[in-house]
Design an enzyme around this catalytic site. Structure first.
Site, PDB file in Angstrom:
ATOM      1  N   ASP A  12       0.867  -1.180   0.000  1.00  0.00           N
ATOM      2  CA  ASP A  12       0.000   0.000   0.000  1.00  0.00           C
ATOM      3  C   ASP A  12       0.899   1.223   0.000  1.00  0.00           C
ATOM      4  OD1 ASP A  12      -2.322   1.638   0.286  1.00  0.00           O
ATOM      5  OD2 ASP A  12      -2.008   1.742   2.440  1.00  0.00           O
ATOM      6  N   SER A  13       0.308   2.377  -0.216  1.00  0.00           N
ATOM      7  CA  SER A  13       1.078   3.618  -0.155  1.00  0.00           C
ATOM      8  C   SER A  13       1.491   3.935   1.289  1.00  0.00           C
ATOM      9  CB  SER A  13       0.232   4.765  -0.705  1.00  0.00           C
ATOM     10  OG  SER A  13      -0.997   4.804  -0.011  1.00  0.00           O
ATOM     11  N   CYS A  75      -4.127  -1.167  -2.074  1.00  0.00           N
ATOM     12  CA  CYS A  75      -4.273   0.278  -2.229  1.00  0.00           C
ATOM     13  C   CYS A  75      -5.253   0.473  -3.375  1.00  0.00           C
ATOM     14  CB  CYS A  75      -2.920   0.900  -2.567  1.00  0.00           C
ATOM     15  SG  CYS A  75      -3.002   2.646  -3.011  1.00  0.00           S
ATOM     16  N   GLU A 155      -3.565   8.412   8.854  1.00  0.00           N
ATOM     17  CA  GLU A 155      -2.114   8.197   9.048  1.00  0.00           C
ATOM     18  C   GLU A 155      -1.637   8.822  10.366  1.00  0.00           C
ATOM     19  OE1 GLU A 155       0.603   6.807   6.999  1.00  0.00           O
ATOM     20  OE2 GLU A 155      -0.949   5.747   5.896  1.00  0.00           O
ATOM     21  N   CYS A 191     -11.059   3.310  -0.161  1.00  0.00           N
ATOM     22  CA  CYS A 191      -9.674   3.661   0.159  1.00  0.00           C
ATOM     23  C   CYS A 191      -9.295   2.821   1.368  1.00  0.00           C
ATOM     24  CB  CYS A 191      -9.576   5.147   0.484  1.00  0.00           C
ATOM     25  SG  CYS A 191      -7.965   5.628   1.132  1.00  0.00           S
ATOM     26  N   HIS A 193      -7.469   3.294   3.731  1.00  0.00           N
ATOM     27  CA  HIS A 193      -7.320   4.005   5.007  1.00  0.00           C
ATOM     28  C   HIS A 193      -8.660   4.212   5.719  1.00  0.00           C
ATOM     29  CE1 HIS A 193      -3.366   4.842   3.408  1.00  0.00           C
ATOM     30  NE2 HIS A 193      -3.021   5.413   4.530  1.00  0.00           N
TER      31      HIS A 193
HETATM   32  N1  DGL Z   1      -3.923   3.692   0.014  1.00  0.00           N
HETATM   33  C1  DGL Z   1      -4.587   4.694  -0.765  1.00  0.00           C
HETATM   34  C2  DGL Z   1      -5.855   4.111  -1.370  1.00  0.00           C
HETATM   35  O1  DGL Z   1      -6.375   3.101  -0.902  1.00  0.00           O
HETATM   36  C3  DGL Z   1      -4.937   5.909   0.042  1.00  0.00           C
HETATM   37  C4  DGL Z   1      -3.762   6.702   0.525  1.00  0.00           C
HETATM   38  C5  DGL Z   1      -3.045   7.464  -0.559  1.00  0.00           C
HETATM   39  O2  DGL Z   1      -3.602   8.434  -1.100  1.00  0.00           O
HETATM   40  O3  DGL Z   1      -1.938   7.072  -0.850  1.00  0.00           O
HETATM   41  O4  DGL Z   1      -6.350   4.653  -2.320  1.00  0.00           O
END
Ligand code: DGL
Length: 270
Positions: A12-13, A75, A155, A191, A193
């Protein structure tokens, strides 16, 4: 008894994908996992498709070099823009994204109802969720709302309280009134998150609104596709956590997403 089974790679990011990892570990307790959070380059959700694709290929590369037997793109933004490129770059590996499983869960909404997708700016403007849901259920009315502030809040480990509620209200504005034409029957957490906001969100939404999270459907799909995976907990099942920056913060805040304390996080460079 030891298992020679290579781990499943998840990336993931940032830390949000730990919500998907949590569901994967619950569905596949006998498996080992390596998780990479590209915290140095978060957010992906405000980047262009080409940049997201490049970052995703680099993140996957590090996991592939460690000998994973499958890749899970935990992600939504990377799933929306990089899934095909990842599958083409790693034809030897099964590659799973989270958008399609999320759409599948959303597709269980009542006939003709409104569905609201909450996601990042890029996921919303790319339209991957809207297309995926409508291809399964053309009768649904799909709306999408970019909620970039929620990523920063998550975060930071902020997932409840007055401040979160007012940000959530801001994003739900126009979709909450019982009279509104677009009052959603389902709200999709598009998302990785966002599942940490689920309790706060459910408290704000009108009673009876379904909140859909792709983590469970993704885990079910991975389990089904990796047929023969041991379903019982295994003493040799391991979890390695990697991050591209802020490993101490990752260890401190990651527990919110994973649902249990995170101890060791390895710093890696892409
Ligand atoms: N992990 C990203 C998603 O699920 C969200 C966080 C980001 O913008 O990097 O889209």
């Amino acid at each position: 008894m030891s298992t020679a089974r290579p781990p499943i790679g998840v990336f993931d990011s940032g830390m949000g994908g730990l919500t998907v990892l949590r569901a994967l570990q619950a569905a596949l307790p006998g498996e080992s996992f390596i998780y990479l959070g590209d915290t140095a380059r978060l957010p992906y959700g405000s980047k262009s498709p080409g940049t997201v694709q490049r970052y995703a290929l680099q993140a996957a590369e590090i996991l592939v070099r460690r000998g994973v037997r499958a890749l899970v793109v935990a992600c939504n933004t990377a799933s929306a823009f990089a899934l095909e490129a990842l599958a083409a770059r790693h034809p030897e590996l099964p590659v799973f994204g989270v958008v399609e499983p999320g759409a599948l869960a959303a597709a269980e909404s009542e006939p003709g109802s409104h569905v609201l997708v909450l996601a990042t700016e890029s996921t919303v403007s790319g339209g991957a969720y809207q297309r995926a849901i409508l291809s399964l259920r053309p009768d649904l009315k799909v709306h999408a709302r970019a909620c970039p502030l929620l990523v920063a809040l998550a975060e930071e480990g902020e997932h409840q309280g007055e401040f979160c509620d007012s940000v959530l209200r801001h994003y739900l504005h126009g979709h909450m009134s019982g009279q509104s034409i677009s009052r959603p029957a389902s709200v999709v957490l598009g998302c990785t998150h966002f599942p940490v906001f689920r309790p706060a969100l459910e408290a704000l939404l009108p009673a009876g609104t379904r909140v859909v999270d792709s983590a469970q459907t993704t885990a079910a799909r991975v389990r089904e596709a990796l047929g023969g995976a041991p379903l019982e907990a295994h003493a040799d099942a391991r979890l390695s956590l990697l991050a591209t920056d802020g490993v101490r913060r990752f260890a401190r805040v990651g527990g919110y997403f994973l649902g249990r304390p995170v101890d060791e996080v390895e710093l890696v460079d892409l």
